[in-house]
Scaffold this motif. Structure first.
Motif, PDB file in Angstrom:
ATOM      1  N   UNK A 169      -5.199  47.578  33.651  1.00  0.00           N
ATOM      2  CA  UNK A 169      -3.989  48.172  33.001  1.00  0.00           C
ATOM      3  C   UNK A 169      -3.174  46.776  32.573  1.00  0.00           C
ATOM      4  N   UNK A 170      -2.625  46.870  31.320  1.00  0.00           N
ATOM      5  CA  UNK A 170      -1.950  45.721  30.659  1.00  0.00           C
ATOM      6  C   UNK A 170      -0.884  45.024  31.544  1.00  0.00           C
ATOM      7  N   UNK A 171      -0.137  46.036  32.188  1.00  0.00           N
ATOM      8  CA  UNK A 171       0.852  45.666  32.914  1.00  0.00           C
ATOM      9  C   UNK A 171       1.227  46.783  33.926  1.00  0.00           C
ATOM     10  N   UNK A 172       1.506  46.447  35.012  1.00  0.00           N
ATOM     11  CA  UNK A 172       1.720  47.434  36.141  1.00  0.00           C
ATOM     12  C   UNK A 172       3.250  47.777  36.282  1.00  0.00           C
ATOM     13  N   UNK A 173       3.850  48.735  35.467  1.00  0.00           N
ATOM     14  CA  UNK A 173       5.256  48.691  35.378  1.00  0.00           C
ATOM     15  C   UNK A 173       5.702  49.707  36.534  1.00  0.00           C
ATOM     16  N   UNK A 174       4.730  50.371  37.277  1.00  0.00           N
ATOM     17  CA  UNK A 174       5.118  50.995  38.465  1.00  0.00           C
ATOM     18  C   UNK A 174       5.110  50.034  39.627  1.00  0.00           C
ATOM     19  N   UNK A 201      11.350  38.986  47.696  1.00  0.00           N
ATOM     20  CA  UNK A 201      10.818  39.856  46.790  1.00  0.00           C
ATOM     21  C   UNK A 201      11.967  40.909  46.093  1.00  0.00           C
ATOM     22  N   UNK A 202      12.879  41.262  46.945  1.00  0.00           N
ATOM     23  CA  UNK A 202      13.957  42.347  46.130  1.00  0.00           C
ATOM     24  C   UNK A 202      14.627  41.573  45.093  1.00  0.00           C
ATOM     25  N   UNK A 203      14.951  40.202  45.465  1.00  0.00           N
ATOM     26  CA  UNK A 203      15.622  39.206  44.204  1.00  0.00           C
ATOM     27  C   UNK A 203      14.808  39.023  43.047  1.00  0.00           C
ATOM     28  N   UNK A 204      13.365  38.803  43.390  1.00  0.00           N
ATOM     29  CA  UNK A 204      12.532  38.666  42.325  1.00  0.00           C
ATOM     30  C   UNK A 204      12.376  39.806  41.517  1.00  0.00           C
ATOM     31  N   UNK A 205      12.120  40.989  42.047  1.00  0.00           N
ATOM     32  CA  UNK A 205      11.956  42.205  41.308  1.00  0.00           C
ATOM     33  C   UNK A 205      13.321  42.658  40.499  1.00  0.00           C
ATOM     34  N   UNK A 206      14.461  42.241  41.057  1.00  0.00           N
ATOM     35  CA  UNK A 206      15.734  42.485  40.250  1.00  0.00           C
ATOM     36  C   UNK A 206      15.844  41.635  38.894  1.00  0.00           C
ATOM     37  N   UNK A 207      15.419  40.284  39.200  1.00  0.00           N
ATOM     38  CA  UNK A 207      15.626  39.314  38.019  1.00  0.00           C
ATOM     39  C   UNK A 207      14.736  39.582  36.771  1.00  0.00           C
ATOM     40  N   UNK A 208      13.213  40.208  37.265  1.00  0.00           N
ATOM     41  CA  UNK A 208      12.495  40.467  36.343  1.00  0.00           C
ATOM     42  C   UNK A 208      12.631  41.894  35.943  1.00  0.00           C
ATOM     43  N   UNK A 268       4.470  40.322  34.885  1.00  0.00           N
ATOM     44  CA  UNK A 268       5.818  40.641  34.377  1.00  0.00           C
ATOM     45  C   UNK A 268       6.995  39.611  34.173  1.00  0.00           C
ATOM     46  N   UNK A 269       6.551  38.612  35.182  1.00  0.00           N
ATOM     47  CA  UNK A 269       7.624  37.527  34.858  1.00  0.00           C
ATOM     48  C   UNK A 269       7.413  36.622  33.562  1.00  0.00           C
ATOM     49  N   UNK A 270       6.225  36.500  33.131  1.00  0.00           N
ATOM     50  CA  UNK A 270       6.007  35.776  31.854  1.00  0.00           C
ATOM     51  C   UNK A 270       6.371  36.528  30.849  1.00  0.00           C
ATOM     52  N   UNK A 271       6.578  37.766  30.690  1.00  0.00           N
ATOM     53  CA  UNK A 271       6.751  38.525  29.647  1.00  0.00           C
ATOM     54  C   UNK A 271       8.202  38.435  29.179  1.00  0.00           C
ATOM     55  N   UNK A 272       8.828  37.712  29.947  1.00  0.00           N
ATOM     56  CA  UNK A 272      10.532  37.365  29.338  1.00  0.00           C
ATOM     57  C   UNK A 272      10.396  36.440  28.317  1.00  0.00           C
ATOM     58  N   UNK A 273       9.405  35.578  28.580  1.00  0.00           N
ATOM     59  CA  UNK A 273       9.192  34.474  27.340  1.00  0.00           C
ATOM     60  C   UNK A 273       9.061  35.122  26.042  1.00  0.00           C
ATOM     61  N   UNK A 274       8.132  35.994  26.135  1.00  0.00           N
ATOM     62  CA  UNK A 274       7.654  36.497  24.700  1.00  0.00           C
ATOM     63  C   UNK A 274       9.119  37.399  24.035  1.00  0.00           C
ATOM     64  N   UNK A 275       9.812  37.783  25.057  1.00  0.00           N
ATOM     65  CA  UNK A 275      10.843  38.788  24.539  1.00  0.00           C
ATOM     66  C   UNK A 275      11.938  37.926  24.240  1.00  0.00           C
ATOM     67  N   UNK A 276      12.311  36.818  24.805  1.00  0.00           N
ATOM     68  CA  UNK A 276      13.395  35.701  24.280  1.00  0.00           C
ATOM     69  C   UNK A 276      12.892  35.147  23.030  1.00  0.00           C
TER      70      UNK A 276
END
Length: 299
Positions: free
Chosen positions: A128-133, A205-212, A286-294
């Motif tokens: 899977x390209x990304x596991x959004x679930x 983990x909760x904070x990390x999931x919220x930020x991402x 998913x953490x690194x996808x934020x770079x492409x979006x910015x």
């Protein structure tokens, strides 16, 4: 795990995907280093009760454990998987793998072209390209860990019977007792491993999931390091479980003193295992996808 290393290293054993699966599973749940620390903590506890003598069997088992830890750190699952099939694909630096139609198998770390393969050519798992679930699954696992964490700290983790009088103690009471007995090192180890690490891991983990999830990430490098630290320290909470198991099996003085595990040891063990699965369920990519979006917004 040991047989796989010996067979591939000394006898040129042909590695199949099944051998790679077995080795990866054994490597992931190998806790010899945690067990050794649990043995040391148990010995410190035992020396406060009785006189302990060490024989050749203990020394040999200690040497064997140290050698296994050395093999554990030197031979990674990636090394065994590369003997099944090594990756040979051109990667353009500076461009994300997603834009190059490249896919990293999260099971065996094999990089392949997603346009030509729906399954990993090496291990056969669906890529899977990304596991959004991962947000829902990790959140459900963390919620289960939080629910189980309460009885693991409220109920007795072990029962001590001394001259017919049985008393139970939970994790925090055990830490206080060890501190009062001047066993400061053991008290600190149990407090950090059994109380601090599970709580910090769940919160991180909760904070990390919220930020991402809500794209609040400004420093993906820092978040990635935080995630890998959380994944690494998870197993060290098993120290208290090993201590209870060792003390239960060793302290059997008929008519004088016995130690039995309590209900909390089961729930605490489940907390550790569930948090390990929750960390593995989260998709670090998913953490690194934020770079492409910015970058897209900047354009």
């Amino acid at each position: 795990m040991l047989f796989t290393i010996i067979g591939t290293g000394l006898f040129n054993l042909k590695v199949t995907p099944i051998i790679g699966e077995i080795y990866a599973f054994s490597h992931r749940f190998c806790m010899i280093d945690v067990f050794i620390l649990g043995v040391l903590v148990s010995l410190i506890k035992l020396t406060a009760l009785v006189e302990v003598e060490f024989h050749s069997g203990f020394i040999l088992s200690g040497i064997f454990s140290v050698m296994m830890i050395w093999l554990y750190t030197k031979v990674k699952p990636q090394d065994i998987w590369n003997k099944v099939k090594s990756a040979n694909i051109d990667i353009v630096p500076g461009i994300s793998g997603k834009k190059q139609d490249l896919l990293l198998c999260r099971h065996c770390s094999f990089v392949y072209n997603a346009r030509f393969y729906k399954r990993c050519p090496r291990c056969g798992h669906i890529g899977r390209v990304r596991n959004y679930d991962c947000y829902q699954k990790a959140a459900a696992l963390l919620l289960s860990a939080i629910i189980l964490y309460l009885p693991s700290n409220l109920y007795p983790i072990m029962f001590t019977s001394y001259l017919g009088n049985e008393t139970g103690s939970n994790i925090l009471e055990g830490v206080v007792t060890l501190w009062q007995m001047d066993s400061y090192f053991v008290a600190c180890v149990i407090f950090l491993a059994s109380i601090c690490i599970p709580v910090l891991k769940i919160i991180a983990l909760l904070v990390l999931m919220f930020i991402v999830k809500y794209r609040r990430s400004q420093k993906p490098q820092l978040l990635s390091k935080c995630y890998r630290i959380v994944s690494f320290i998870g197993k060290w909470s098993m120290i208290d479980v090993f201590v209870v198991i060792i003390m239960t099996s060793v302290v059997r003085f008929s008519g004088l003193m016995t130690i039995d595990p309590g209900f909390a040891i089961i729930t605490f063990c489940l907390v550790v295992i569930i948090t390990i699965f929750a960390a593995e369920e989260f998709d670090e990519r998913l953490i690194w996808d934020s770079i492409d979006e910015r970058r897209k917004k900047a354009r």
